[in-house]
Structure formats: C-alpha cells, structure tokens
Scaffold this motif. Structure first.
Motif, PDB file in Angstrom:
ATOM      1  N   MET A   1       0.843  -1.200   0.000  1.00  0.00           N
ATOM      2  CA  MET A   1       0.000   0.000   0.000  1.00  0.00           C
ATOM      3  C   MET A   1       0.882   1.254   0.000  1.00  0.00           C
ATOM      4  O   MET A   1       1.719   1.405   0.893  1.00  0.00           O
ATOM      5  N   ARG A   2       0.726   2.097  -1.001  1.00  0.00           N
ATOM      6  CA  ARG A   2       1.585   3.287  -1.075  1.00  0.00           C
ATOM      7  C   ARG A   2       1.092   4.388  -0.145  1.00  0.00           C
ATOM      8  O   ARG A   2      -0.107   4.581   0.015  1.00  0.00           O
ATOM      9  N   GLU A   3       2.066   5.154   0.404  1.00  0.00           N
ATOM     10  CA  GLU A   3       1.705   6.316   1.227  1.00  0.00           C
ATOM     11  C   GLU A   3       1.726   7.549   0.331  1.00  0.00           C
ATOM     12  O   GLU A   3       2.786   7.938  -0.173  1.00  0.00           O
ATOM     13  N   ILE A   4       0.543   8.129   0.112  1.00  0.00           N
ATOM     14  CA  ILE A   4       0.415   9.244  -0.837  1.00  0.00           C
ATOM     15  C   ILE A   4       0.558  10.572  -0.105  1.00  0.00           C
ATOM     16  O   ILE A   4      -0.129  10.836   0.877  1.00  0.00           O
ATOM     17  N   ILE A   5       1.482  11.420  -0.619  1.00  0.00           N
ATOM     18  CA  ILE A   5       1.721  12.743  -0.039  1.00  0.00           C
ATOM     19  C   ILE A   5       0.814  13.792  -0.684  1.00  0.00           C
ATOM     20  O   ILE A   5       0.303  14.691  -0.028  1.00  0.00           O
ATOM     21  N   ALA A   6       0.652  13.682  -1.998  1.00  0.00           N
ATOM     22  CA  ALA A   6      -0.175  14.667  -2.713  1.00  0.00           C
ATOM     23  C   ALA A   6      -0.719  13.995  -3.967  1.00  0.00           C
ATOM     24  O   ALA A   6      -0.107  13.074  -4.510  1.00  0.00           O
ATOM     25  N   ARG A  10      -4.286  13.329 -12.220  1.00  0.00           N
ATOM     26  CA  ARG A  10      -3.905  12.052 -12.827  1.00  0.00           C
ATOM     27  C   ARG A  10      -2.786  11.309 -12.103  1.00  0.00           C
ATOM     28  O   ARG A  10      -2.472  10.175 -12.448  1.00  0.00           O
ATOM     29  N   LEU A  11      -2.162  11.975 -11.144  1.00  0.00           N
ATOM     30  CA  LEU A  11      -0.929  11.428 -10.561  1.00  0.00           C
ATOM     31  C   LEU A  11      -0.984  11.382  -9.041  1.00  0.00           C
ATOM     32  O   LEU A  11      -1.702  12.164  -8.414  1.00  0.00           O
ATOM     33  N   GLN A  12      -0.170  10.472  -8.493  1.00  0.00           N
ATOM     34  CA  GLN A  12       0.009  10.401  -7.042  1.00  0.00           C
ATOM     35  C   GLN A  12       1.493  10.585  -6.736  1.00  0.00           C
ATOM     36  O   GLN A  12       2.338   9.952  -7.376  1.00  0.00           O
ATOM     37  N   LEU A  13       1.800  11.442  -5.771  1.00  0.00           N
ATOM     38  CA  LEU A  13       3.176  11.620  -5.296  1.00  0.00           C
ATOM     39  C   LEU A  13       3.289  10.803  -4.011  1.00  0.00           C
ATOM     40  O   LEU A  13       2.597  11.087  -3.030  1.00  0.00           O
ATOM     41  N   CYS A  14       4.153   9.798  -4.044  1.00  0.00           N
ATOM     42  CA  CYS A  14       4.164   8.793  -2.966  1.00  0.00           C
ATOM     43  C   CYS A  14       5.508   8.754  -2.248  1.00  0.00           C
ATOM     44  O   CYS A  14       6.565   8.952  -2.866  1.00  0.00           O
TER      45      CYS A  14
END
Ligand code: COA
Length: 175
Positions: A1-6, A10-14
């Motif tokens: 499970m990724r930890e998403i910062i922002a 269309r994108l996730q910064l993880c």
C-alpha cells in the motif's frame, strides 16, 4: 500500500520505498532521459538504489524528497518529483522532476511541479523554492515558467554545472 503525499488529477506523489527500485531503474537507465540530469550519464541499478535510500531518509528527516510519481489510471511508476534541501547552499529547497520518456508531453511535469510547490508552501510553510535546469532543456524551462518560477540567471553553484537558476515565492505559484 503506497503512502500518498499529494494527488493531482492524474498522478500520485508517494513516499519512496525499495519496492520502487525496479520501476525507477528501468526509467533512469535510459541515456536520452538522463541527458540533462547531473552529469548526463544514466544511472545503474545500484545508483538508483542509493538514491532511493537517500530519498527515504530525506522523507523521514525533513518531510520532503523527490517522491515516487505514480500514474493513477495504470498504477505505474512514471517518474520522480518533489522537493529536496540543498545542503551546500544555506537552507534553499529545490523543486525537481523527471519522467520516463514514454510519459513526456502529457502535461505531467507541470502537474508534479504545481503539486510539489503547493505542498511546500502550504504544508511545509516554505517561503521560497529554487529550481535549476540546463539552458538547453527547453521543456523543463517551459514547465517552470508555466508554474510561476522566475529566471534569475546562470549559476554554477549547483551540482558543479553551468545551469539556469529559477526561484518561486508563494504568491508567484500558478496553481
Ligand atoms: C523535462 C520534462 C520533465 C518535461 O515533462 P513533460 O511532462 O513532458 O512536461 P509538460 O508536458 O508538463 O510541459 C512541457 C512544456 O514544454 C513545452 N515544450 C516541449 N518541447 C519544447 C521545446 N523543444 N521547446 C520549447 N518548449 C517545449 C511543451 O509544449 C509544454 O508546454 P505547454 O504545456 O505550454 O505546451 C521531461 O521531458 C523529462 O522528464 N525529461 C527528462 C528529465 C529532465 O530533463 N528533467 C528535468 C531536469 S531540470
């Protein structure tokens, strides 16, 4: 499970993890992609691993790093982008981004730059960001301009190369 910062549209910064090694090594082993990064030489798997280790450390210590960028629709790692402290020049924080070449020309770097800068100003309360790119890197210069960075001129302070220094203050950011 990724930890998403922002997240962007269309994108996730993880938060980076060692699970990103295969995906990032595949991207950063390509010479064309790496032409304007550092000394312009592609990175080996070992070099990517070292950088992920460093990125994990920055995240833990400073709450920022070049996060792993995931395309939400495909759940694919497409690059890295975010904020890093430049230890050799006071307390400056640098915005940066890089994408695998299959993902260029879709507006992704602009989304990454906006989301990262907004996180820096809003969540981390930063009062200034810098960005450095080679003069010849016209797409990167276009991204910085669209997002609201101002060109300050040539500098050779950063990474021992001759490059264009830009800055962005909170009210400059084009969100
Ligand atoms: C530079 C890079 C991040 C750009 O990513 P991208 O997702 O393609 O960028 P975007 O689509 O958000 O925006 C690129 C802009 O550059 C413009 N552009 C592209 N090629 C150009 C050129 N040769 N001359 C001028 N502008 C150009 C595009 O038209 C676009 O602007 P627009 O939206 O106003 O039309 C990507 O090419 C990359 O990762 N390159 C390799 C690593 C790298 O160089 N990183 C930056 C280090 S400073």
């Amino acid at each position: 499970m990724r930890e998403i910062i922002a997240e962007t549209n269309r994108l996730q910064l993880c938060v980076p993890t060692m699970d990103d090694l295969d995906g990032l090594s595949a991207l950063w082993s390509d010479a064309e992609t790496m032409r304007y990064i550092g000394s312009g030489v592609p990175w080996t798997r070992e070099q990517v691993q070292e950088r992920i280790e460093r990125a994990i450390g920055f995240c833990a210590d400073k709450g920022m790093t070049f996060w792993t960028v995931v395309e939400e629709s495909t759940d694919t790692i497409i690059g890295q982008g975010g904020l890093v402290p430049i230890s050799f020049n006071g307390d400056e924080i640098e915005l940066g981004y890089r994408l695998g070449k299959d993902h260029w020309g879709k507006g992704y770097a602009t989304e990454i730059a906006r989301a990262s800068a907004a996180y820096g100003f809003d969540a981390l309360n930063l009062d200034r960001l810098v960005a450095v790119c080679y003069e010849q890197n016209l797409p990167s210069r276009a991204v910085l301009k669209k997002v609201g960075f101002r060109k300050l001129g040539q500098s050779d302070v950063y990474y021992g190369v001759h490059a264009l220094l830009h800055e962005c203050l909170p009210y400059d950011l084009v969100r």
